[in-house]
Design an enzyme around this catalytic site. Structure first.
Site, mmCIF file in Angstrom:
data_model
loop_
_atom_site.group_PDB
_atom_site.id
_atom_site.type_symbol
_atom_site.label_atom_id
_atom_site.label_comp_id
_atom_site.label_asym_id
_atom_site.label_seq_id
_atom_site.Cartn_x
_atom_site.Cartn_y
_atom_site.Cartn_z
ATOM 1 N N HIS A 1 0.820 -1.223 0.000
ATOM 2 C CA HIS A 1 0.000 0.000 0.000
ATOM 3 C C HIS A 1 0.851 1.270 0.000
ATOM 4 C CE1 HIS A 1 -3.723 -2.119 0.387
ATOM 5 N NE2 HIS A 1 -3.420 -2.643 1.571
ATOM 6 N N ALA A 2 2.149 1.160 0.216
ATOM 7 C CA ALA A 2 3.021 2.336 0.264
ATOM 8 C C ALA A 2 3.265 2.866 -1.149
ATOM 9 C CB ALA A 2 4.343 1.984 0.941
#
Length: 589
Positions: free
Chosen positions: A344-345
């Site tokens: 998700h980064a």
């Protein structure tokens, strides 16, 4: 900020019975405040896997949490005296009767005593043969049925494992003897590294579902499980790599500074923006809890300690170390059981418990430093890997493929970019695949058909030099993602991917929060990676697969909603890939 974090705190209270003693249940008290009229049973049944109650419930929920002592106060002193998450074992709040959505699954005892059995212990796993594909949509199991395993269990596939001290300094002579023994055993040379990130945790919620206990539980499960009669323990068959951070070693070393870690700044800057990395560096130097909390509130579903960035860099470094050995030929494949997760980064944003995008960093590292021209990233986490997609959205040499719950953008991370129309931009157009499920309970048949109908034809044409798996197991049967994928199915998907890139496959842990489920899934994938006869098994599985499909269109054999999701993605990419223009069985055995 306190009210915003109350939702996560209330959800994670469901882990108390797994981590504490036998006192009255705190959930019974708090749910009375949330509902008290029968609504309390719904607070753990959330779709997005993140928030457990609504914003309107947050004030009363937070008051209850604060009164119970589960919400820790802010501390602006320079002395980091936060309670570590695994101090939960000394908590006085617990229960042995709670039906926990996150960490404990209740089953009726087979003895017929009528009592409940709490299943969150380390037990040997019997891996089942994959289900036969029926040419009718499969009925979906209810909550009481979805934990049931198929009746046909092959004893030859039964796998149980126990762990050696995985981070102990290695004696070269002993390691060489092990290498010779492993070679003679017929196993593939599978690397394995653990990185628990013990100093990265939520100070305010010691029972947060994403905490170091996820990794240590996997390690302990593999250590305690008894070996089968015909096989040695899986951990003995793996090549155990040293943790880059040093926190998982038997004799723990002092934490290394970021400058001493295996990767340098340029390795992160291939996927992350300079301003973002500078911001992370400032966070790593901050000893004020209040300021760390303010930083965390700027992102979605993130918490920080002043060691969080070091732990995130250690996770990425451990993965890149493993990838380097696989690409160079020192190992055949591997699994990095690391945290914090990464998919998700985004280039300039943390989010979804992810600080640094481990798989993206490893993919860019493999291309720039290891000579891997093309990299395939397969993301089977139940959530869309929005960060990985953003990192390579314009790159034709990295093909990103994600299967996840989507629900029209109404499932975490709540972005429309996880839909089938997101095919990539610029030079990367046609190299970004999203298959977004719009219903719950997608299981083995849906994933097996997806692999044969879409992924494998495209991946075979793409011809990757390396396959990276964002291996989140929150889509597993019994986990919080409310899908129905069995551990054996994950093994079959892995065996299929091993037919690509000369078998150079490296998996990295992403999600997966019910520890009893997570342990079995990791073990199953490791067994598939180790198996030197996986290609032979894969051929037999494919023959049975096509035999079950018969003359039918395979998309007609699965859930109609899943079939539509696959068709939508195929239609969006058909102009880029000739192999997707043909109907029927695009890929033959």
């Amino acid at each position: 900020p306190s009210l915003k974090r109350a939702n996560s705190s209330l959800f994670s209270i469901a882990t108390l019975a797994a981590d504490a003693d036998d006192d009255p249940s705190p959930i019974e008290t708090i749910t009375g405040l949330v509902g008290g009229d029968g609504r309390s049973s719904n607070i753990l049944l959330v779709d997005d896997g993140d928030d457990a109650v609504t914003d309107e419930d947050a004030p009363t929920a937070y008051s209850a949490l604060k009164a119970s002592g589960l919400v820790l106060p802010l501390d602006c002193s320079d002395d980091d005296d936060a309670i570590a998450p695994d101090d939960a074992l000394s908590s006085s709040c617990s229960s042995s009767e709670i039906d926990e959505r996150e960490d404990i699954v209740e089953r009726d005892c087979k003895s017929g005593s009528g009592e409940k059995e709490l299943v969150d212990v380390d037990v040997p796993l019997k891996i089942q043969d994959g289900p036969s594909l029926n040419c009718n949509p499969l009925p979906r199991a209810n909550n009481s049925e979805q934990e049931a395993l198929p009746n046909s269990c092959s004893s030859e596939m039964a796998i149980a494992s126990q762990c050696l001290p995985c981070e102990q300094p290695v004696n070269v002579k002993v390691e060489r003897e092990k290498e010779i023994a492993v070679t003679k055993s017929g196993d593939h040379r599978t690397g394995l590294v653990f990185e628990s990130g013990s100093k990265h945790f939520d100070r305010r919620n010691r029972f947060h579902k994403e905490r170091p206990l996820r990794i240590t539980s996997v390690r302990d499960y593999l250590a305690k499980a008894k070996p089968t009669e015909k096989e040695r323990p899986i951990l003995e068959r793996c090549r155990l790599l040293e943790s880059r951070g040093g926190d998982d070693s038997v004799e723990a070393e002092s934490k290394k500074s970021p400058e001493d870690l295996w990767l340098d700044d340029h390795d992160y800057l291939r996927v992350h923006l300079p301003g973002y990395m500078q911001r992370l560096d400032r966070i790593s130097k901050c000893n004020c809890h209040n300021r760390l909390d303010i930083e965390a509130e700027q992102f979605k579903s993130i918490y920080f300690t002043n060691d969080s960035v070091r732990e995130a860099k250690a996770a990425a470094s451990s993965l890149c170390n493993l990838v380097s050995r696989v690409v160079s030929g020192g190992l055949d494949n591997g699994f990095a059981v690391v945290r914090p997760p990464g998919h998700h980064a985004e280039p300039g944003l943390a989010g979804g418990y992810c600080v640094i995008n481990n798989v993206a960093v490893a993919a860019a590292y493999a291309r720039e430093k290891l000579g891997a021209k093309k990299v395939l990233i397969v993301d089977w986490d139940v959530h869309h890997g929005n960060g990985t997609q953003r990192c390579f959205i314009e790159n034709p040499n990295v093909l990103y493929f994600s299967a996840h719950r989507y629900h029209g953008g109404n499932f975490f991370p709540f972005l429309e970019g996880g839909g089938p129309s997101s095919v990539g931009t610029g030079a990367g157009e046609g190299f970004n695949f999203n298959v977004g499920w719009n219903e719950k309970k997608m299981g083995d048949d849906e994933y097996l058909v997806l692999w044969e109908k879409l992924l494998m034809p495209v991946a075979t044409k793409f011809k990757p030099d390396l396959v990276l798996i964002s291996a989140g197991f929150d889509a597993a049967r019994g986990d919080m993602g409310e899908c129905d994928v069995s551990p054996e199915c994950f093994a079959r998907l892995t065996r299929r991917l091993k037919t690509l890139a000369n078998g150079k496959v490296v998996a990295a842990l992403e999600g997966g929060y019910v520890r009893s489920v997570l342990c079995k899934c990791v073990e199953s994938v490791l067994a598939a990676l180790l198996d030197a006869d996986s290609n032979g098994k894969c051929t037999k599985e494919l023959q049975n697969f096509y035999k079950n499909v018969g003359d039918n269109e395979m998309l007609d054999c699965i859930d109609p909603s899943a079939a539509k999701s696959i068709r939508d993605t195929m239609e969006a990419h058909s102009k880029y890939w000739d192999c997707l223009k043909n109907e029927g069985k695009e890929f033959q055995v």
